[in-house]
Design a protein around this motif. Structure first.
Motif, short mmCIF file in Angstrom:
data_model
loop_
_atom_site.label_atom_id
_atom_site.label_comp_id
_atom_site.label_asym_id
_atom_site.label_seq_id
_atom_site.Cartn_x
_atom_site.Cartn_y
_atom_site.Cartn_z
N ARG A 164 -1.28 -2.71 9.29
CA ARG A 164 -0.53 -1.63 8.65
C ARG A 164 -0.67 -0.35 9.45
O ARG A 164 -1.75 -0.02 9.94
CB ARG A 164 -1.03 -1.41 7.21
CG ARG A 164 -0.87 -2.63 6.33
CD ARG A 164 -1.20 -2.35 4.88
NE ARG A 164 -1.12 -3.57 4.07
CZ ARG A 164 -1.24 -3.61 2.76
NH1 ARG A 164 -1.44 -2.48 2.08
NH2 ARG A 164 -1.15 -4.76 2.11
N PHE A 165 0.44 0.38 9.54
CA PHE A 165 0.50 1.63 10.30
C PHE A 165 1.37 2.59 9.50
O PHE A 165 2.59 2.45 9.46
CB PHE A 165 1.11 1.36 11.68
CG PHE A 165 1.06 2.52 12.63
CD1 PHE A 165 -0.07 2.75 13.42
CD2 PHE A 165 2.14 3.38 12.76
CE1 PHE A 165 -0.11 3.81 14.31
CE2 PHE A 165 2.10 4.44 13.64
CZ PHE A 165 0.98 4.66 14.42
N TYR A 166 0.73 3.58 8.85
CA TYR A 166 1.51 4.43 7.96
C TYR A 166 0.93 5.84 7.88
O TYR A 166 -0.27 6.07 8.08
CB TYR A 166 1.63 3.81 6.57
CG TYR A 166 0.31 3.56 5.85
CD1 TYR A 166 -0.22 4.48 4.96
CD2 TYR A 166 -0.38 2.36 6.04
CE1 TYR A 166 -1.41 4.24 4.29
CE2 TYR A 166 -1.58 2.11 5.38
CZ TYR A 166 -2.08 3.06 4.50
OH TYR A 166 -3.27 2.82 3.85
N ASN A 167 1.81 6.79 7.60
CA ASN A 167 1.46 8.21 7.40
C ASN A 167 0.73 8.81 8.60
O ASN A 167 -0.12 9.69 8.45
CB ASN A 167 0.63 8.41 6.13
CG ASN A 167 1.39 8.05 4.87
OD1 ASN A 167 2.61 7.93 4.89
ND2 ASN A 167 0.68 7.86 3.77
N ASN A 168 1.05 8.33 9.79
CA ASN A 168 0.45 8.87 11.01
C ASN A 168 1.39 9.85 11.70
O ASN A 168 2.61 9.81 11.50
CB ASN A 168 0.14 7.73 11.99
CG ASN A 168 -0.84 6.73 11.42
OD1 ASN A 168 -2.01 7.03 11.25
ND2 ASN A 168 -0.36 5.52 11.13
N GLN A 188 3.29 -3.73 8.65
CA GLN A 188 3.71 -2.87 7.55
C GLN A 188 3.67 -1.41 8.00
O GLN A 188 2.60 -0.87 8.27
CB GLN A 188 2.82 -3.09 6.34
CG GLN A 188 2.83 -4.52 5.81
CD GLN A 188 4.21 -4.95 5.34
OE1 GLN A 188 4.79 -4.35 4.44
NE2 GLN A 188 4.74 -5.99 5.96
N MET A 189 4.82 -0.78 8.10
CA MET A 189 4.94 0.58 8.65
C MET A 189 5.78 1.44 7.72
O MET A 189 6.80 0.99 7.19
CB MET A 189 5.58 0.54 10.04
CG MET A 189 4.88 -0.37 11.04
SD MET A 189 5.82 -0.58 12.57
CE MET A 189 5.76 1.08 13.25
N SER A 190 5.35 2.70 7.54
CA SER A 190 6.14 3.63 6.73
C SER A 190 5.57 5.04 6.86
O SER A 190 4.38 5.22 7.17
CB SER A 190 6.14 3.22 5.25
OG SER A 190 4.83 3.29 4.71
N GLY A 191 6.42 6.03 6.61
CA GLY A 191 5.98 7.42 6.47
C GLY A 191 5.35 8.04 7.70
O GLY A 191 4.59 9.00 7.58
N ASP A 217 9.69 0.39 8.95
CA ASP A 217 9.22 1.77 9.12
C ASP A 217 10.05 2.76 8.30
O ASP A 217 10.42 3.85 8.77
CB ASP A 217 9.24 2.16 10.61
CG ASP A 217 8.15 3.16 10.95
OD1 ASP A 217 7.41 3.58 10.04
OD2 ASP A 217 8.04 3.54 12.13
N VAL A 218 10.31 2.41 7.08
CA VAL A 218 11.11 3.25 6.18
C VAL A 218 10.36 4.55 5.88
O VAL A 218 9.15 4.56 5.67
CB VAL A 218 11.42 2.50 4.88
CG1 VAL A 218 12.12 3.40 3.88
CG2 VAL A 218 12.27 1.27 5.18
N GLY A 219 11.10 5.65 5.88
CA GLY A 219 10.52 6.96 5.58
C GLY A 219 9.93 7.67 6.77
O GLY A 219 9.44 8.79 6.64
N SER A 220 9.95 7.04 7.94
CA SER A 220 9.42 7.68 9.14
C SER A 220 10.49 8.54 9.80
O SER A 220 11.69 8.34 9.60
CB SER A 220 8.92 6.62 10.14
OG SER A 220 7.80 5.95 9.60
#
Length: 251
Positions: A164-168, A188-191, A217-220
């Motif tokens: 997972r890779f998110y909010n970075n 799993q990617m997002s934000g 990567d939805v929301g990125s």
């Protein structure tokens, strides 16, 4: 100076060890990784509030942190019951600079798993996040990657064990998010916030907007690279370094 006689050495190395706390230290000038976890024994470790730089001065990979995990161990660390599944390890609120032979600041190598890397300021390197050779369940979130080649490069996993890779926030020297798993058990990617020289970026062979239409990567977002002052202000607000924090090693 570390490594005058032994070249495969680190400032801190652990093997068949669990529930360690490495906090509030300054590590620099070493031949290999600054901190090395030799295996996946037990887990429950915490690496936090450390400054590590000028590592890997005599080798061609790694960075401030490296981990290996080449075999399972039967322990009771995760739940109190015997299990081959290790407890999560946390790497957080560190300031790592991969200024020698840069590969990654956090190098999760050789099947590493169950890592949560978050709220770190990670400067330079080829990748922001890495997982290879059967690695899985590797989470990167709420990190700042400054001037890395690409945000991530990971390998395929079984369903239910995706990375997972998110909010970075990733300030990139290239124009590609990197190499996530775009099909099957997707990464799993997002934000995330990406920054490039021209404010454009590709993902899974498409523009970010087109990849998001496929649910990736939805929301990125992507924008032009901000000023150094802006990047440093984000890092200062996130790290919250306290001068009174004592250096501790509990094993």
């Amino acid at each position: 100076e570390v490594g005058l006689y032994e070249k495969q050495s680190s400032f801190y190395m652990q093997a068949k060890t669990a529930k360690s706390t490495i906090m509030g230290n300054v590590f620099f000038n070493g031949p290999r990784a600054g901190v090395n976890y030799n295996d996946g024994f037990g887990g429950g470790d915490e690496l936090a509030h450390n400054l590590v730089f000028s590592t890997c001065r005599e080798s061609g990979d790694h960075g401030p942190f490296n981990s290996w995990d080449r075999q399972p161990f039967l322990t009771t660390v995760r739940t109190g019951e015997a299990s081959m599944v290790m407890e999560w390890r946390d790497i957080h609120h560190n300031f790592f600079i991969d200024n020698y032979s840069p590969q990654e600041n956090i190098d999760n190598d050789d099947g590493s798993c169950f890592f949560r890397s978050h709220h770190n300021f990670l400067v330079y390197g080829g990748n922001g996040m890495k997982n290879d050779f059967g690695g899985h369940d590797n989470y990167h979130f709420d990190n700042i990657y400054a001037f890395v080649g690409q945000a991530l490069g990971v390998v395929s996993t079984l369903p239910g064990h995706e990375d997972r890779f998110y909010n970075n926030s990733a300030i990139l020297t290239g124009e590609n998010v990197g190499d996530p798993q775009c099909g099957g058990a997707r990464t799993q990617m997002s934000g995330n916030r990406y920054f490039t020289t021209d404010g454009k970026i590709s993902l899974c062979g498409k523009s970010l907007a087109d990849a998001q239409k496929d649910g990736i990567d939805v929301g990125s977002t992507v924008a032009s690279i901000p000023s150094d002052d802006a990047i440093l202000s984000w890092a200062k607000a996130m790290l919250i370094i306290k001068q009174s924090t004592p250096a501790k090693i509990y094993v």
